[in-house]
Design a protein around this motif. Sequence first.
Motif, PDB file in Angstrom:
ATOM      1  N   SER A 139       0.671  -0.950   0.168  1.00  0.00           N
ATOM      2  CA  SER A 139      -0.278  -0.129  -0.451  1.00  0.00           C
ATOM      3  C   SER A 139       0.765   1.221  -0.138  1.00  0.00           C
ATOM      4  N   ARG A 140       2.384   1.169   0.390  1.00  0.00           N
ATOM      5  CA  ARG A 140       3.242   2.009  -0.006  1.00  0.00           C
ATOM      6  C   ARG A 140       4.095   2.179  -1.276  1.00  0.00           C
ATOM      7  N   ASP A 141       4.769   3.369  -1.067  1.00  0.00           N
ATOM      8  CA  ASP A 141       6.039   3.448  -2.435  1.00  0.00           C
ATOM      9  C   ASP A 141       6.687   2.266  -2.043  1.00  0.00           C
ATOM     10  N   VAL A 142       7.445   2.194  -3.199  1.00  0.00           N
ATOM     11  CA  VAL A 142       8.467   0.338  -2.695  1.00  0.00           C
ATOM     12  C   VAL A 142       9.428   0.005  -3.597  1.00  0.00           C
ATOM     13  N   VAL A 143      10.245   0.574  -3.373  1.00  0.00           N
ATOM     14  CA  VAL A 143      11.145   0.107  -4.603  1.00  0.00           C
ATOM     15  C   VAL A 143      12.565  -0.394  -4.372  1.00  0.00           C
ATOM     16  N   LEU A 144      13.169  -1.382  -5.137  1.00  0.00           N
ATOM     17  CA  LEU A 144      13.637  -2.327  -5.012  1.00  0.00           C
ATOM     18  C   LEU A 144      14.479  -2.536  -6.301  1.00  0.00           C
ATOM     19  N   THR A 145      15.063  -3.357  -5.887  1.00  0.00           N
ATOM     20  CA  THR A 145      16.469  -3.675  -7.107  1.00  0.00           C
ATOM     21  C   THR A 145      15.729  -5.567  -7.634  1.00  0.00           C
ATOM     22  N   TRP A 146      15.847  -4.969  -9.628  1.00  0.00           N
ATOM     23  CA  TRP A 146      15.275  -6.686  -9.613  1.00  0.00           C
ATOM     24  C   TRP A 146      16.739  -7.686  -9.710  1.00  0.00           C
ATOM     25  N   ASN A 147      17.301  -6.708  -9.821  1.00  0.00           N
ATOM     26  CA  ASN A 147      19.043  -8.002  -9.979  1.00  0.00           C
ATOM     27  C   ASN A 147      19.967  -7.033  -9.242  1.00  0.00           C
ATOM     28  N   GLY A 148      20.195  -7.625  -7.905  1.00  0.00           N
ATOM     29  CA  GLY A 148      21.576  -6.888  -7.439  1.00  0.00           C
ATOM     30  C   GLY A 148      22.890  -7.215  -8.080  1.00  0.00           C
ATOM     31  N   THR A 149      23.527  -6.723  -8.652  1.00  0.00           N
ATOM     32  CA  THR A 149      23.954  -6.338  -9.789  1.00  0.00           C
ATOM     33  C   THR A 149      25.651  -6.747  -8.656  1.00  0.00           C
ATOM     34  N   THR A 150      25.903  -6.254  -7.853  1.00  0.00           N
ATOM     35  CA  THR A 150      27.504  -6.575  -7.050  1.00  0.00           C
ATOM     36  C   THR A 150      26.637  -7.408  -5.601  1.00  0.00           C
ATOM     37  N   SER A 151      25.913  -7.992  -5.843  1.00  0.00           N
ATOM     38  CA  SER A 151      25.307  -9.331  -5.011  1.00  0.00           C
ATOM     39  C   SER A 151      24.460 -10.324  -5.935  1.00  0.00           C
ATOM     40  N   GLY A 152      24.402 -10.943  -6.718  1.00  0.00           N
ATOM     41  CA  GLY A 152      24.339 -11.565  -7.953  1.00  0.00           C
ATOM     42  C   GLY A 152      23.000 -12.778  -7.637  1.00  0.00           C
ATOM     43  N   VAL A 153      22.372 -11.840  -6.645  1.00  0.00           N
ATOM     44  CA  VAL A 153      20.914 -11.953  -6.056  1.00  0.00           C
ATOM     45  C   VAL A 153      19.693 -11.040  -6.749  1.00  0.00           C
ATOM     46  N   ARG A 154      18.638 -12.535  -7.063  1.00  0.00           N
ATOM     47  CA  ARG A 154      17.923 -11.261  -8.345  1.00  0.00           C
ATOM     48  C   ARG A 154      16.130 -11.884  -8.104  1.00  0.00           C
ATOM     49  N   MET A 155      15.170 -10.979  -8.233  1.00  0.00           N
ATOM     50  CA  MET A 155      13.734 -11.097  -7.520  1.00  0.00           C
ATOM     51  C   MET A 155      13.761 -12.870  -7.641  1.00  0.00           C
ATOM     52  N   PRO A 156      12.876 -13.976  -6.892  1.00  0.00           N
ATOM     53  CA  PRO A 156      12.303 -15.494  -7.719  1.00  0.00           C
ATOM     54  C   PRO A 156      11.681 -14.947  -8.939  1.00  0.00           C
ATOM     55  N   GLY A 157      10.585 -14.235  -9.214  1.00  0.00           N
ATOM     56  CA  GLY A 157      10.005 -13.975 -10.108  1.00  0.00           C
ATOM     57  C   GLY A 157       9.142 -12.780  -9.615  1.00  0.00           C
ATOM     58  N   PRO A 158       8.084 -13.219 -11.129  1.00  0.00           N
ATOM     59  CA  PRO A 158       6.394 -11.777 -11.285  1.00  0.00           C
ATOM     60  C   PRO A 158       5.626 -11.862  -9.925  1.00  0.00           C
ATOM     61  N   ASP A 159       5.629 -13.338  -9.204  1.00  0.00           N
ATOM     62  CA  ASP A 159       4.718 -13.272  -8.298  1.00  0.00           C
ATOM     63  C   ASP A 159       4.911 -12.771  -7.415  1.00  0.00           C
ATOM     64  N   VAL A 160       6.066 -11.756  -6.891  1.00  0.00           N
ATOM     65  CA  VAL A 160       6.521 -11.168  -5.752  1.00  0.00           C
ATOM     66  C   VAL A 160       6.015  -9.867  -6.155  1.00  0.00           C
ATOM     67  N   VAL A 161       5.480  -9.383  -6.754  1.00  0.00           N
ATOM     68  CA  VAL A 161       4.298  -8.315  -6.897  1.00  0.00           C
ATOM     69  C   VAL A 161       2.747  -8.390  -7.053  1.00  0.00           C
ATOM     70  N   PRO A 162       2.482  -8.259  -5.772  1.00  0.00           N
ATOM     71  CA  PRO A 162       1.098  -8.228  -6.652  1.00  0.00           C
ATOM     72  C   PRO A 162       0.675  -7.491  -7.267  1.00  0.00           C
ATOM     73  N   ALA A 163      -0.554  -8.099  -7.853  1.00  0.00           N
ATOM     74  CA  ALA A 163      -1.008  -7.306  -9.348  1.00  0.00           C
ATOM     75  C   ALA A 163      -2.042  -6.355  -8.571  1.00  0.00           C
TER      76      ALA A 163
END
Length: 390
Positions: A139-163
């Motif tokens: 319900s708030r503004d959300v700031v996220l990085t889809w793929n962490g260039t310096t950690s090699g970690v990414r979001m696991p899939g599109p369902d991370v964000v609710p429709a």
Amino acid sequence: MSEQSSTKPTVRPARPFFSSGPCAKRPGWSLDVLNGALLGRSHRAPEGRARLKEVITRSRDLLGLPEGWRLGIVPGSDTGAVEMILWALAGQRGVDVLAFESFSGEWARDLREILRIDDLRVLEAPYGALPDLEAVDWSRDVVLTWNGTTSGVRMPGPDVVPAEHDGLVICDATSAAFAMDLPWDRLDIVTWSWQKVLGGEAAHGMVAISPRAAARLAAPSIRPLPKIFRLSNRKGLIEAIFEGDTINTPSMLCVEDALDGLRWADAIGGLPALQARTAANLGVVEAWVAKRDWVTFLASSPETRSSTSICLKIVAPWFACLGADDQTKAAKDIAALVAQERAGFDLASYRDAPPGLRIWGGATVEADDIAALLPWLDWAHAEVRKTYAS
């Protein structure tokens, strides 16, 4: 488990370029592709504006942006794109920011220390992991990085964000765009730069804006903005920016190079082909790591393992016995030894990341070159181990 050999390899990558930005040029690239660059002409001339518009149009089509989204070229690479959005929008409602590597940590610090957002929640995780995604308040503004260039970690899939979500989702996708599936119907603002997956040059960023986000950006800003951050004026959104009228002067040489990368992407099969190439690159490294006992992935879960910024940590017993400073030096020594042999450049982990190695696996990198690189890492590790184990 280990198949490491201390024998010095004899085969080098044909293109030993593994930097995470600026990244390797596309296969077959040469300076000749820039011969038609619009040099000595104004970017505001009809011809210059047409080429800038072509970058926008080709990027939109290649990524499959939804109808109604705006896309523009902005100053300052991905960093400039993210910052202009944060300065324009942050604080209009509460903000959640996910911080799990260097750049997402920078966005959190800017929101907290520079913009001084009162209603701010920073959801943190160490390198190699993601924050608790269940804790995000959409319900708030959300700031996220889809793929962490310096950690090699990414979001696991599109369902991370609710429709359905009330706030805006602001996504830094600089090392994900053109390589990973982005859920455009669940995002509101997406940023990237030219210098990552398609191997363009630095200094130029892009910002894609959904209709919901455009409505927010068209409203008067809650704080004064420098000119290079302004996407709107007293009349509302500056629509010309999304038609090729850039805020400041772009490099037409870089524009020509960006167009070359986009045309190459179309020629090899578009987004599916780009994604297949980067997946194949990760596959080569995964097969190698599975047979090694001295190195593993920094990402703690295979589901969040990046296929572009492939970050590795050293887990050999001799390395674990070193102090923090010596670990940093030893990891850099491995990267430097490989570079000295001209078998792979720019392989050290990012300066703020844990000591280790990082291999760029974006679409412009050939899987055969990564396969040729990996024995050199085995050899360099064995050579450096002799120094520290003695």
